[in-house]
Design a protein around this motif. Sequence first.
Motif, PDB file in Angstrom:
ATOM      1  N   LEU A 235      37.313  22.678  44.728  1.00 31.49           N
ATOM      2  CA  LEU A 235      37.828  24.031  44.830  1.00 31.49           C
ATOM      3  C   LEU A 235      36.728  25.060  45.022  1.00 31.49           C
ATOM      4  CD1 LEU A 235      40.503  23.983  41.949  1.00 31.49           C
ATOM      5  CD2 LEU A 235      40.880  23.632  44.398  1.00 31.49           C
ATOM      6  N   PHE A 236      35.471  24.628  45.028  1.00 37.86           N
ATOM      7  CA  PHE A 236      34.357  25.564  45.139  1.00 37.86           C
ATOM      8  C   PHE A 236      34.381  26.280  46.488  1.00 37.86           C
ATOM      9  CE2 PHE A 236      31.237  23.248  42.073  1.00 37.86           C
ATOM     10  CZ  PHE A 236      32.003  23.693  41.004  1.00 37.86           C
ATOM     11  N   PRO A 237      34.026  27.559  46.517  1.00 41.06           N
ATOM     12  CA  PRO A 237      33.701  28.193  47.801  1.00 41.06           C
ATOM     13  C   PRO A 237      32.315  27.764  48.240  1.00 41.06           C
ATOM     14  CG  PRO A 237      33.401  29.753  46.025  1.00 41.06           C
ATOM     15  CD  PRO A 237      33.958  28.510  45.398  1.00 41.06           C
ATOM     16  N   VAL A 238      31.935  28.134  49.442  1.00 39.12           N
ATOM     17  CA  VAL A 238      30.666  27.662  49.994  1.00 39.12           C
ATOM     18  C   VAL A 238      29.478  28.235  49.219  1.00 39.12           C
ATOM     19  CG1 VAL A 238      30.472  29.511  51.710  1.00 39.12           C
ATOM     20  CG2 VAL A 238      29.442  27.288  52.165  1.00 39.12           C
ATOM     21  N   THR A 239      29.615  29.429  48.640  1.00 40.97           N
ATOM     22  CA  THR A 239      28.507  30.009  47.881  1.00 40.97           C
ATOM     23  C   THR A 239      28.180  29.177  46.655  1.00 40.97           C
ATOM     24  OG1 THR A 239      30.149  31.432  46.810  1.00 40.97           O
ATOM     25  CG2 THR A 239      28.903  32.373  48.645  1.00 40.97           C
ATOM     26  N   VAL A 240      29.198  28.792  45.910  1.00 42.31           N
ATOM     27  CA  VAL A 240      28.979  27.980  44.707  1.00 42.31           C
ATOM     28  C   VAL A 240      28.542  26.570  45.093  1.00 42.31           C
ATOM     29  CG1 VAL A 240      30.054  27.067  42.609  1.00 42.31           C
ATOM     30  CG2 VAL A 240      30.649  29.353  43.426  1.00 42.31           C
ATOM     31  N   GLY A 241      29.099  26.045  46.183  1.00 41.54           N
ATOM     32  CA  GLY A 241      28.710  24.706  46.621  1.00 41.54           C
ATOM     33  C   GLY A 241      27.246  24.622  47.002  1.00 41.54           C
ATOM     34  N   ILE A 242      26.772  25.610  47.757  1.00 44.92           N
ATOM     35  CA  ILE A 242      25.355  25.619  48.130  1.00 44.92           C
ATOM     36  C   ILE A 242      24.481  25.797  46.898  1.00 44.92           C
ATOM     37  CG2 ILE A 242      23.597  26.946  49.372  1.00 44.92           C
ATOM     38  CD1 ILE A 242      25.607  27.393  51.575  1.00 44.92           C
ATOM     39  N   GLY A 243      24.937  26.601  45.947  1.00 47.31           N
ATOM     40  CA  GLY A 243      24.200  26.746  44.698  1.00 47.31           C
ATOM     41  C   GLY A 243      24.117  25.426  43.927  1.00 47.31           C
ATOM     42  N   LEU A 244      25.193  24.644  43.983  1.00 43.00           N
ATOM     43  CA  LEU A 244      25.176  23.328  43.347  1.00 43.00           C
ATOM     44  C   LEU A 244      24.173  22.408  44.020  1.00 43.00           C
ATOM     45  CD1 LEU A 244      26.467  21.261  41.368  1.00 43.00           C
ATOM     46  CD2 LEU A 244      28.150  20.765  43.162  1.00 43.00           C
ATOM     47  N   TRP A 245      24.157  22.401  45.331  1.00 43.39           N
ATOM     48  CA  TRP A 245      23.162  21.600  46.052  1.00 43.39           C
ATOM     49  C   TRP A 245      21.740  22.059  45.737  1.00 43.39           C
ATOM     50  CZ3 TRP A 245      25.515  21.171  51.674  1.00 43.39           C
ATOM     51  CH2 TRP A 245      26.523  20.201  51.657  1.00 43.39           C
ATOM     52  N   GLN A 246      21.558  23.358  45.631  1.00 37.58           N
ATOM     53  CA  GLN A 246      20.222  23.884  45.359  1.00 37.58           C
ATOM     54  C   GLN A 246      19.722  23.430  43.990  1.00 37.58           C
ATOM     55  OE1 GLN A 246      19.957  28.129  45.635  1.00 37.58           O
ATOM     56  NE2 GLN A 246      17.782  28.189  45.131  1.00 37.58           N
ATOM     57  N   SER A 247      20.599  23.473  42.995  1.00 38.25           N
ATOM     58  CA  SER A 247      20.184  23.004  41.674  1.00 38.25           C
ATOM     59  C   SER A 247      19.910  21.507  41.685  1.00 38.25           C
ATOM     60  CB  SER A 247      21.265  23.330  40.648  1.00 38.25           C
ATOM     61  OG  SER A 247      22.486  22.664  40.954  1.00 38.25           O
ATOM     62  N   THR A 248      20.676  20.755  42.478  1.00 42.10           N
ATOM     63  CA  THR A 248      20.427  19.312  42.591  1.00 42.10           C
ATOM     64  C   THR A 248      19.084  19.049  43.256  1.00 42.10           C
ATOM     65  OG1 THR A 248      22.804  18.889  42.781  1.00 42.10           O
ATOM     66  CG2 THR A 248      21.317  17.151  43.530  1.00 42.10           C
ATOM     67  N   ALA A 249      18.786  19.770  44.331  1.00 45.98           N
ATOM     68  CA  ALA A 249      17.508  19.592  45.023  1.00 45.98           C
ATOM     69  C   ALA A 249      16.342  19.972  44.127  1.00 45.98           C
ATOM     70  CB  ALA A 249      17.488  20.420  46.296  1.00 45.98           C
ATOM     71  N   SER A 250      16.500  21.028  43.334  1.00 47.80           N
ATOM     72  CA  SER A 250      15.425  21.439  42.434  1.00 47.80           C
ATOM     73  C   SER A 250      15.226  20.430  41.318  1.00 47.80           C
ATOM     74  CB  SER A 250      15.743  22.816  41.839  1.00 47.80           C
ATOM     75  OG  SER A 250      15.893  23.790  42.852  1.00 47.80           O
ATOM     76  N   THR A 251      16.310  19.798  40.895  1.00 55.14           N
ATOM     77  CA  THR A 251      16.212  18.820  39.811  1.00 55.14           C
ATOM     78  C   THR A 251      15.507  17.553  40.262  1.00 55.14           C
ATOM     79  OG1 THR A 251      18.248  19.657  38.816  1.00 55.14           O
ATOM     80  CG2 THR A 251      17.535  17.444  38.175  1.00 55.14           C
ATOM     81  N   TYR A 252      15.873  17.047  41.448  1.00 51.86           N
ATOM     82  CA  TYR A 252      15.280  15.801  41.931  1.00 51.86           C
ATOM     83  C   TYR A 252      13.904  16.001  42.554  1.00 51.86           C
ATOM     84  CZ  TYR A 252      19.653  13.355  41.117  1.00 51.86           C
ATOM     85  OH  TYR A 252      20.752  12.801  40.523  1.00 51.86           O
ATOM     86  N   GLY A 253      13.598  17.219  42.975  1.00 51.88           N
ATOM     87  CA  GLY A 253      12.268  17.495  43.507  1.00 51.88           C
ATOM     88  C   GLY A 253      11.958  16.671  44.732  1.00 51.88           C
ATOM     89  N   ALA A 254      10.732  16.194  44.788  1.00 52.46           N
ATOM     90  CA  ALA A 254      10.263  15.451  45.963  1.00 52.46           C
ATOM     91  C   ALA A 254      10.961  14.119  46.123  1.00 52.46           C
ATOM     92  CB  ALA A 254       8.754  15.247  45.885  1.00 52.46           C
ATOM     93  N   ALA A 255      11.520  13.588  45.049  1.00 55.96           N
ATOM     94  CA  ALA A 255      12.146  12.266  45.118  1.00 55.96           C
ATOM     95  C   ALA A 255      13.351  12.264  46.040  1.00 55.96           C
ATOM     96  CB  ALA A 255      12.549  11.814  43.716  1.00 55.96           C
ATOM     97  N   GLY A 256      14.150  13.323  45.985  1.00 52.74           N
ATOM     98  CA  GLY A 256      15.331  13.332  46.855  1.00 52.74           C
ATOM     99  C   GLY A 256      15.727  14.700  47.309  1.00 52.74           C
TER     100      GLY A 256
END
Length: 296
Positions: A235-256
Amino acid sequence: MSADDAARGSSRNRRPRYLPLQILLGFLVVYFLIPFWWLIINSSKSSVGLFGGGNALWFSDDINYVENIRQLFTYGGGIYGRWLLNSALYAFVGGVGATVLAVLAGYGFAKYRFAGRRLAFAILLGAVMVPTTALVIPTFVLFAKIGLTNTIWAVILPTLLNPFGVYLMHVYARDAVPDELLDAARVDGAGELRTFLRIALPLMRPAIVTVLLLSVVASWNNYFLPLAMLSDNRLFPVTVGIGLWQSTASTYGAAGGQSLWSIIILGSLVSVVPLIIAFLTLQRYWQGGLSIGSLK
């Protein structure tokens, strides 16, 4: 001295006076276009080109738009496409609904006298001054009690209330719709609804388009409200979805996170395109409404 010489002399005299303002406006245009240009450039890069230390404001040797778009719309089972549709739904229903309510309420405040009008308008002005983010938590508590959290209505219903839109329509309707035209229509036998639709509404078109654009943009860019109201990522809009991806990318760092950053940047660019289309589409109605208002 001829009229042409006088006109050329007047034009030369005006140029130095407006030159600083033109330089300032040119600087502001460049300032606001740089982030958009950065999105266009870096959304074409692969993770190697993005983190390879090249020029961030110019294309790399490997332009990768097609592959990045494929990854964007296939990552996570194609969830990005669903987020875009969700944002379109929230923006369309919320924007159109907020505009309709703002037009009706603004016209009513401007052209009718009723008990409690001044008090109601004072409350409206107070609501304009309250930041929308300050109302998210009380709204969440209210919707939780009636069982509407984690539904599309938790995002749509709050966006229907646009105090600034009501105020804008009130100010415009008060000045752009002459009382004499309304009285003449009533004398000719037109009812209130017909008078509103045939006389007032065409004169209010520029303000209507303005409120519609503001409401659609606000609904499309809404972040904090759906973040608080929704827990289902479908149900997320694109703003929240991209924010979710951003937090995931920041969490995994260089690994993924490197490969994910490429589609995050492209997803941000794609999310801006519908707003550009909306502005370009509604612009002619905006200009046409301005012409109608001036002729009336």
